[in-house]
Design a protein around this motif. Structure first.
Motif, short mmCIF file in Angstrom:
data_model
loop_
_atom_site.label_atom_id
_atom_site.label_comp_id
_atom_site.label_asym_id
_atom_site.label_seq_id
_atom_site.Cartn_x
_atom_site.Cartn_y
_atom_site.Cartn_z
N VAL A 1 -11.48 -34.70 48.02
CA VAL A 1 -10.65 -34.29 49.16
C VAL A 1 -10.87 -35.25 50.32
CG1 VAL A 1 -10.18 -32.44 50.81
CG2 VAL A 1 -10.67 -31.89 48.43
N VAL B 1 -7.26 -30.15 47.22
CA VAL B 1 -8.02 -28.93 47.56
C VAL B 1 -7.93 -27.92 46.43
CG1 VAL B 1 -8.07 -26.94 49.11
CG2 VAL B 1 -7.89 -29.24 50.05
N ALA C 1 -12.40 -27.15 48.46
CA ALA C 1 -12.47 -27.69 49.82
C ALA C 1 -13.72 -28.53 50.07
CB ALA C 1 -12.40 -26.56 50.84
N ASP C 2 -14.75 -28.40 49.23
CA ASP C 2 -15.99 -29.13 49.47
C ASP C 2 -16.06 -30.46 48.73
OD1 ASP C 2 -16.69 -26.91 50.88
OD2 ASP C 2 -17.93 -26.05 49.29
#
Length: 56
Positions: free
Chosen positions: A32, A22, A27-28
């Motif tokens: 991840v 992350v 986060a996108d």
């Protein structure tokens, strides 16, 4: 390592890998998701199969 240590270490390593993914990708990122899927499968494998063969 004994089973008690691994019961703590395996999820902590997974959480650390997720945190690093992350922080590095955001986060996108697809990375991840890959870390989450592979780590989840690794934890499932540990608790389903490998844990039985480790001494307490």
């Amino acid at each position: 390592m004994n089973r008690r240590t691994l019961d703590i270490a395996v999820p902590l390593v997974f959480a650390a890998a997720m945190a690093v993914a992350v922080m590095v990708v955001g986060a996108d990122g697809t990375a991840v998701r890959v870390v989450a899927v592979v780590g989840g499968m690794g934890i499932a494998l540990y608790y389903a199969a490998l844990r039985k063969n480790i001494s307490q």
